[in-house]
Design a protein around this motif. Structure first.
Motif, PDB file in Angstrom:
ATOM      1  N   ASP A 145       0.800  -1.229   0.000  1.00  0.00           N
ATOM      2  CA  ASP A 145       0.000   0.000   0.000  1.00  0.00           C
ATOM      3  C   ASP A 145       0.834   1.280   0.000  1.00  0.00           C
ATOM      4  O   ASP A 145       0.634   2.159   0.827  1.00  0.00           O
ATOM      5  CB  ASP A 145      -0.988  -0.015   1.188  1.00  0.00           C
ATOM      6  CG  ASP A 145      -2.007  -1.123   1.054  1.00  0.00           C
ATOM      7  OD1 ASP A 145      -2.952  -0.957   0.283  1.00  0.00           O
ATOM      8  OD2 ASP A 145      -1.818  -2.201   1.693  1.00  0.00           O
ATOM      9  N   HIS A 157       0.728   3.377  -2.567  1.00  0.00           N
ATOM     10  CA  HIS A 157      -0.161   4.393  -3.166  1.00  0.00           C
ATOM     11  C   HIS A 157       0.603   5.591  -3.734  1.00  0.00           C
ATOM     12  O   HIS A 157       0.236   6.749  -3.477  1.00  0.00           O
ATOM     13  CB  HIS A 157      -1.223   4.850  -2.159  1.00  0.00           C
ATOM     14  CG  HIS A 157      -2.284   3.816  -1.912  1.00  0.00           C
ATOM     15  ND1 HIS A 157      -3.467   3.798  -2.583  1.00  0.00           N
ATOM     16  CD2 HIS A 157      -2.290   2.736  -1.091  1.00  0.00           C
ATOM     17  CE1 HIS A 157      -4.187   2.749  -2.175  1.00  0.00           C
ATOM     18  NE2 HIS A 157      -3.480   2.086  -1.276  1.00  0.00           N
ATOM     19  N   ASP A 172      -1.167  -2.444  -4.364  1.00  0.00           N
ATOM     20  CA  ASP A 172      -1.381  -0.991  -4.320  1.00  0.00           C
ATOM     21  C   ASP A 172      -0.056  -0.226  -4.333  1.00  0.00           C
ATOM     22  O   ASP A 172       0.249   0.550  -3.422  1.00  0.00           O
ATOM     23  CB  ASP A 172      -2.270  -0.571  -3.143  1.00  0.00           C
ATOM     24  CG  ASP A 172      -3.741  -0.880  -3.390  1.00  0.00           C
ATOM     25  OD1 ASP A 172      -4.078  -1.363  -4.490  1.00  0.00           O
ATOM     26  OD2 ASP A 172      -4.547  -0.645  -2.480  1.00  0.00           O
ATOM     27  N   HIS A 224      -3.720  -9.555  -1.265  1.00  0.00           N
ATOM     28  CA  HIS A 224      -4.260  -8.191  -1.212  1.00  0.00           C
ATOM     29  C   HIS A 224      -5.770  -8.365  -1.084  1.00  0.00           C
ATOM     30  O   HIS A 224      -6.495  -8.454  -2.066  1.00  0.00           O
ATOM     31  CB  HIS A 224      -3.893  -7.414  -2.484  1.00  0.00           C
ATOM     32  CG  HIS A 224      -4.141  -5.945  -2.353  1.00  0.00           C
ATOM     33  ND1 HIS A 224      -3.191  -5.064  -1.889  1.00  0.00           N
ATOM     34  CD2 HIS A 224      -5.245  -5.207  -2.581  1.00  0.00           C
ATOM     35  CE1 HIS A 224      -3.698  -3.849  -1.863  1.00  0.00           C
ATOM     36  NE2 HIS A 224      -4.953  -3.903  -2.277  1.00  0.00           N
ATOM     37  N   HIS A 243      -3.814  -4.156   1.563  1.00  0.00           N
ATOM     38  CA  HIS A 243      -5.202  -3.725   1.317  1.00  0.00           C
ATOM     39  C   HIS A 243      -5.725  -2.870   2.459  1.00  0.00           C
ATOM     40  O   HIS A 243      -6.468  -1.931   2.250  1.00  0.00           O
ATOM     41  CB  HIS A 243      -6.137  -4.915   1.095  1.00  0.00           C
ATOM     42  CG  HIS A 243      -7.465  -4.539   0.476  1.00  0.00           C
ATOM     43  ND1 HIS A 243      -7.578  -3.595  -0.515  1.00  0.00           N
ATOM     44  CD2 HIS A 243      -8.731  -4.985   0.709  1.00  0.00           C
ATOM     45  CE1 HIS A 243      -8.867  -3.497  -0.867  1.00  0.00           C
ATOM     46  NE2 HIS A 243      -9.573  -4.316  -0.142  1.00  0.00           N
ATOM     47  N   HIS A 278      -4.931  -0.329   5.554  1.00  0.00           N
ATOM     48  CA  HIS A 278      -3.833   0.618   5.768  1.00  0.00           C
ATOM     49  C   HIS A 278      -3.385   0.745   7.219  1.00  0.00           C
ATOM     50  O   HIS A 278      -2.384   1.398   7.516  1.00  0.00           O
ATOM     51  CB  HIS A 278      -4.219   1.987   5.195  1.00  0.00           C
ATOM     52  CG  HIS A 278      -4.442   1.928   3.710  1.00  0.00           C
ATOM     53  ND1 HIS A 278      -5.055   2.917   3.005  1.00  0.00           N
ATOM     54  CD2 HIS A 278      -4.116   0.963   2.808  1.00  0.00           C
ATOM     55  CE1 HIS A 278      -5.106   2.575   1.713  1.00  0.00           C
ATOM     56  NE2 HIS A 278      -4.550   1.382   1.577  1.00  0.00           N
TER      57      HIS A 278
HETATM   58 MN   LIG Z   1      -4.481   0.187  -0.479  1.00  0.00          MN
END
Ligand SMILES: [Mn+2]
Length: 357
Positions: free
Chosen positions: A8, A10, A48, A187, A226, A228
């Protein structure tokens, strides 16, 4: 051997029109130094990577620059796609990255053997097997469609997910035997996980989450992405979400950001240790009357390298045009260390509106 679990990132995330590229850059720099210093053998990134399916050029550059830098340490890297990632975009450079010992599994492959990736010790022998299972999309879980009602549909869905893990594990055992430790990446939403506001669009079918206890017991560790908020599932040290390595949303204020380091000695035992990630940007939540907010801004001392962002909830007893003007002013001024997003409440508590910074 030592393996890092993170997820994650991002890259490219924008929070209330503010880009979070600064922290992504500082985190990847820090991660590269940590990998070099600690002589890490493998890096697992559980989905992610990017915030959007079509990342900006600068976000792609940051990703490839990091992979280039980190590959010089001789590390093996395994990257899986998350629900935010474009399968085709991640997949595009797969064959170019493979000679650098960087494995990308963007979407679930037709042949399950392609998710079985041996992670080698410094002597070149496999010390551990990674099951690089990405975010599973509808086409990967076709059996879910055959059910008449929601409950059955859900049960089929969970069973289809578990089947992918069982098939990957069987394939790994066929090739490498039963004595080698196995780490499964994932995920997905596992039952009991605590969420924050930054995980958008949790898949309809996975709203209830998959029961973690139904996964094959032979898997030594689940490196999950997935969700956070960093956490264990139940009291289980072997099933963990690393969480995002920096704040992506104000609802994450108070979470300690981390990566996980898995140590794999001779035999099947795995030890997991959490390593805190330095705070690159402070996110703050302040609430109070205008004077109190002013006071908080003036006494705030920023000890992080990037400008702090504050979500401010202004509460005043009655509507006053002067207060509105002052809030506007405060939101627009270039404060040296705080950039503000306002959420004022004036008059009755039901009257609420937002002035964007
Ligand atoms: Mn995420």
């Amino acid at each position: 051997m030592k393996i890092i679990h993170t997820a994650d990132w991002h890259i490219g995330k924008v929070l209330h029109k503010q880009e979070l590229n600064g922290e992504a850059e500082l985190f990847l720099e820090w991660l590269n130094e940590f990998i070099t210093r600690e002589e890490i053998d493998a890096l697992l990134v559980s989905g992610d990577i990017f915030d959007l399916a079509n990342p900006a050029h600068k976000d792609l550059s940051l990703y490839y620059q990091f992979l280039h830098n980190v590959s010089r340490t001789g590390i093996q890297v395994v990257i899986t796609g998350g629900n935010h990632d474009s399968v085709s975009l991640l997949q595009t450079t797969q064959s170019l990255l493979k000679p650098m010992q960087i494995h990308v599994v963007a979407g679930m492959p037709e042949d399950v053997k392609n998710v079985v990736i041996p992670l080698c010790r410094k002597n070149g022998k496999p010390g551990c097997i990674a099951l690089a299972i990405p975010y599973l999309r509808d086409k990967d879980l076709r059996t879910a469609e055959s059910a008449d009602n929601q409950q059955d549909k859900w049960l089929n869905y969970a069973a289809a997910i578990r089947n992918h893990y069982s098939a990957a594990l069987r394939k790994a055992q066929e090739e490498y035997g039963n004595e080698i430790p196995v780490i499964a990446m994932g995920h997905l939403f596992v039952q009991g996980a605590l969420t924050s506001d930054s995980e958008r669009e949790i898949h309809v079918g996975t709203l209830q989450g998959v029961d973690g206890s139904h996964f094959p017991g032979e898997i030594g560790y689940f490196a999950l992405g997935h969700i956070h908020k960093p956490q264990r599932i139940g009291k289980n040290d072997a099933m963990r979400y690393s969480g995002s390595p920096y704040y992506l949303d104000f609802s994450e204020v108070g979470f300690e950001k981390q990566i996980l380091v898995i140590e794999c000695h001779e035999g099947k035992a795995l030890q997991v240790q959490s390593v805190p990630v330095p705070c690159f940007r402070k996110l703050l939540r302040w609430q109070g009357r205008l004077a109190e907010i002013r006071n908080q801004i003036s006494t705030f001392a920023n000890d992080a390298p990037l400008q702090a962002f504050a979500e401010v909830h202004v509460t005043e007893k009655k509507f006053d045009a002067q207060v509105i003007a002052e809030m506007d002013d405060m939101a627009n001024q270039k404060n040296e260390c705080v950039k503000i997003k306002y959420k004022p409440i004036i008059g009755k508590p039901t009257v609420q509106w937002t002035i964007k910074s």
